[in-house]
Design a protein around this motif. Structure first.
Motif, short mmCIF file in Angstrom:
data_model
loop_
_atom_site.label_atom_id
_atom_site.label_comp_id
_atom_site.label_asym_id
_atom_site.label_seq_id
_atom_site.Cartn_x
_atom_site.Cartn_y
_atom_site.Cartn_z
N ASP A 52 -22.47 -11.21 -10.27
CA ASP A 52 -21.13 -10.69 -10.50
C ASP A 52 -20.32 -10.79 -9.21
OD1 ASP A 52 -18.83 -9.26 -11.03
OD2 ASP A 52 -19.84 -7.72 -12.21
N PRO A 53 -19.56 -11.87 -9.03
CA PRO A 53 -18.82 -12.04 -7.77
C PRO A 53 -17.72 -11.00 -7.58
CG PRO A 53 -18.19 -13.71 -9.39
CD PRO A 53 -19.38 -13.00 -9.95
N ILE A 54 -17.26 -10.38 -8.64
CA ILE A 54 -16.23 -9.33 -8.50
C ILE A 54 -16.85 -8.11 -7.84
CG2 ILE A 54 -14.66 -7.81 -9.74
CD1 ILE A 54 -14.48 -10.01 -11.92
N ARG A 55 -17.95 -7.64 -8.39
CA ARG A 55 -18.65 -6.50 -7.78
C ARG A 55 -19.09 -6.82 -6.35
NH1 ARG A 55 -20.86 -2.31 -10.90
NH2 ARG A 55 -20.32 -2.41 -13.10
N GLU A 56 -19.60 -8.04 -6.17
CA GLU A 56 -20.08 -8.42 -4.84
C GLU A 56 -18.98 -8.32 -3.80
OE1 GLU A 56 -22.51 -12.08 -2.71
OE2 GLU A 56 -21.67 -12.36 -4.71
N TRP A 57 -17.78 -8.82 -4.13
CA TRP A 57 -16.68 -8.75 -3.16
C TRP A 57 -16.28 -7.31 -2.91
CZ3 TRP A 57 -11.92 -6.74 -2.53
CH2 TRP A 57 -11.18 -7.21 -1.43
N ILE A 58 -16.13 -6.52 -3.98
CA ILE A 58 -15.70 -5.13 -3.83
C ILE A 58 -16.68 -4.33 -2.97
CG2 ILE A 58 -15.39 -2.95 -5.10
CD1 ILE A 58 -14.09 -4.60 -7.35
N LEU A 59 -17.98 -4.58 -3.14
CA LEU A 59 -18.99 -3.81 -2.42
C LEU A 59 -19.34 -4.39 -1.05
CD1 LEU A 59 -21.37 -2.97 -5.40
CD2 LEU A 59 -19.77 -1.43 -4.25
N THR A 60 -18.67 -5.47 -0.67
CA THR A 60 -18.88 -6.03 0.68
C THR A 60 -17.54 -6.11 1.40
OG1 THR A 60 -18.80 -8.27 -0.26
CG2 THR A 60 -20.98 -7.30 0.07
N GLU A 61 -16.78 -7.14 1.13
CA GLU A 61 -15.49 -7.30 1.80
C GLU A 61 -14.47 -6.24 1.39
OE1 GLU A 61 -14.16 -11.49 2.31
OE2 GLU A 61 -15.92 -11.94 1.06
#
Length: 270
Positions: A52-61
């Motif tokens: 899930d690239p959406i969750r990944e971005w929100i929880l990192t960058e």
């Protein structure tokens, strides 16, 4: 907080020390059940982030450590839209299951161009990408809308400020082609406004209509207009400046302070 736990569990040992650390642990079949469950949860969380690239971005960058909730907030007839509530604040996410990231890339560039004028409020775009299942997404600033479209005279003044603040020295067009709705929009840089408007706006739309509907009558009338359009602008002083490009009532709102907000652009300089 689970995401933080997963990151600690999976990154606390460097490759050079992981083998030595593993030798100090009992074999897997002797691990206590609680440790097995924690390890399983960590693996599941990291797997979910990768899918899930959406969750990944929100929880990192995006600097969030927890996504508290996701809810649909419409999105119109082309895209779906969701609000992601996190401990770092809300994010606005649009997705499209059929169209690649080019559409959202054009939107993001337009939003950023308008944002950089510091004239009228627009949501700041953060990330555009592809979905693993096909389609694409855009993550942007979440703006809490007011109850109305705000003061329309204030909207007009701020739009004028944006036009004056972003004049183009490349002519008429935009760095990329984009879309108006889901219809392609050609933005090839052109020195002459009448040529740009005739070829890339009127002419291109007429071609699309002709190919889709086979209406030769409207095509002939449009071509006749294009041939005779130049005298209509005799004496007009036209300077290329940044336009929203798709400004109608559905793309206008106000924030919680009543200040005007514009969104969903199809920007170009005209």
């Amino acid at each position: 907080m689970a995401a933080n736990v997963a990151l600690v569990l999976l990154s606390s040992c460097s490759p050079s020390t992981s083998a030595a650390a593993a030798s100090l642990l009992p074999r897997r079949r002797f691990l206590p059940s609680r440790r097995r469950r924690a390890s399983s949860r960590a693996t599941t969380i990291m797997s979910a982030l990768g899918d899930d690239p959406i969750r990944e971005w929100i929880l990192t960058e995006g600097k969030a450590t927890q996504i508290k909730g996701i809810r649909s907030i419409g999105g119109g007839c082309i895209n779906s839209a969701q609000r992601y509530d996190t401990d770092a604040g809300p994010f606005f996410v649009k997705t499209n299951s059929r169209i690649g990231p080019e559409m959202f890339e054009g939107e993001a560039l337009g939003l950023k161009a308008m944002y950089d004028t510091k004239s009228i409020r627009v949501p700041l775009p953060y990330k555009v990408g592809s979905l693993p299942t096909g389609g694409s997404f855009i993550i942007m600033e979440f703006i809490e809308f007011g109850r109305s479209r705000g003061d329309q005279s204030d909207l007009g003044r701020k739009l004028a400020e944006m036009h004056k603040a972003a004049k183009s020295d490349k002519g008429y067009g935009f760095p990329v082609d984009n879309t108006i709705g889901s219809t392609p929009q050609i933005n090839t840089w052109t020195d002459d406004w009448i040529e740009f408007y005739s070829k890339h706006r009127l002419g291109y739309q007429l071609e699309l209509a002709s190919r889709r509907y086979g209406d030769s009558a409207i095509l002939e009338k449009g071509q006749r207009l294009i041939k005779n359009i130049r005298p209509l602008f005799d004496g007009a002083v036209i300077e290329p400046c940044l336009l929203h490009g798709d400004l109608w009532s559905g793309n206008i709102s106000s924030d919680s302070n009543g200040d005007p907000v514009i969104l969903d652009p199809a920007c170009y300089c005209k």
